[in-house]
Write an enzyme that holds these catalytic residues in place. Structure first.
Site, PDB file in Angstrom:
ATOM      1  CG  ASN A  86      -1.882  -1.178   1.237  1.00 30.18           C
ATOM      2  OD1 ASN A  86      -2.387  -1.555   0.185  1.00 30.18           O
ATOM      3  ND2 ASN A  86      -2.133  -1.751   2.401  1.00 30.18           N
TER       4      ASN A  86
ATOM      5  CG  HIS B  85       4.577  -2.485   5.333  1.00 28.04           C
ATOM      6  ND1 HIS B  85       4.582  -1.121   5.548  1.00 28.04           N
ATOM      7  CD2 HIS B  85       3.283  -2.850   5.262  1.00 28.04           C
ATOM      8  CE1 HIS B  85       3.335  -0.686   5.606  1.00 28.04           C
ATOM      9  NE2 HIS B  85       2.523  -1.712   5.435  1.00 28.04           N
TER      10      HIS B  85
END
Ligand code: 5GP
Ligand code: ZN
Length: 112
Positions: free
Chosen positions: A85, A98
């Protein structure tokens, strides 16, 4: 104060570690969205993919290769999803790059 993923990577905040080496850590997401939901995180603080630089390319490549290895080890390699994201409008809540590894259930497409 270091960000939450820097603190986890540094061992200052506990997490369920799946894998770790000198440049990355992988741990179970605290709020899993699938039976397997693991975050693969570089130890280097990069706020998002938008802040990644060309000299991060090999590191980012190794994060993905490690994700595939973990998917294999967790026996979800027949069907899993890797998600990054980027930005609030895409649901990024932790400003430290991440990769989400999601697996262990049917994953609909397209995502919401
Ligand atoms: P994002 O929304 O930024 O793409 O993903 C952040 C993820 O980190 C979320 O899925 C959230 O559940 C997870 N998360 C946030 N804080 C912690 C924490 O302290 N420990 C662990 N293990 N996961 C966290
Ligand atoms: Zn950080």
């Amino acid at each position: 104060m270091a960000c939450i993923f820097c603190q986890i990577a540094g061992g200052d905040v506990p997490s369920e570690i799946i894998y770790k080496d000198e440049e990355m850590v992988a741990f179970n997401d605290i709020n899993p969205e699938a039976p397997v939901h693991i975050l693969i995180v570089p130890k280097k603080h990069i706020s998002s993919l938008n802040e990644a630089e060309s000299n991060d390319a090999q590191l980012i490549g190794r994060l993905f290769l490690r994700a595939a290895k973990i998917a294999h080890d967790k026996r979800v390699d027949k069907g899993y999803r890797l998600v990054i994201n980027v930005g609030r409008e895409a649901g990024q809540t932790v400003d430290h790059l991440h990769i989400h590894l999601l697996g262990g259930r049917y994953l609909a497409w397209p995502p919401g």
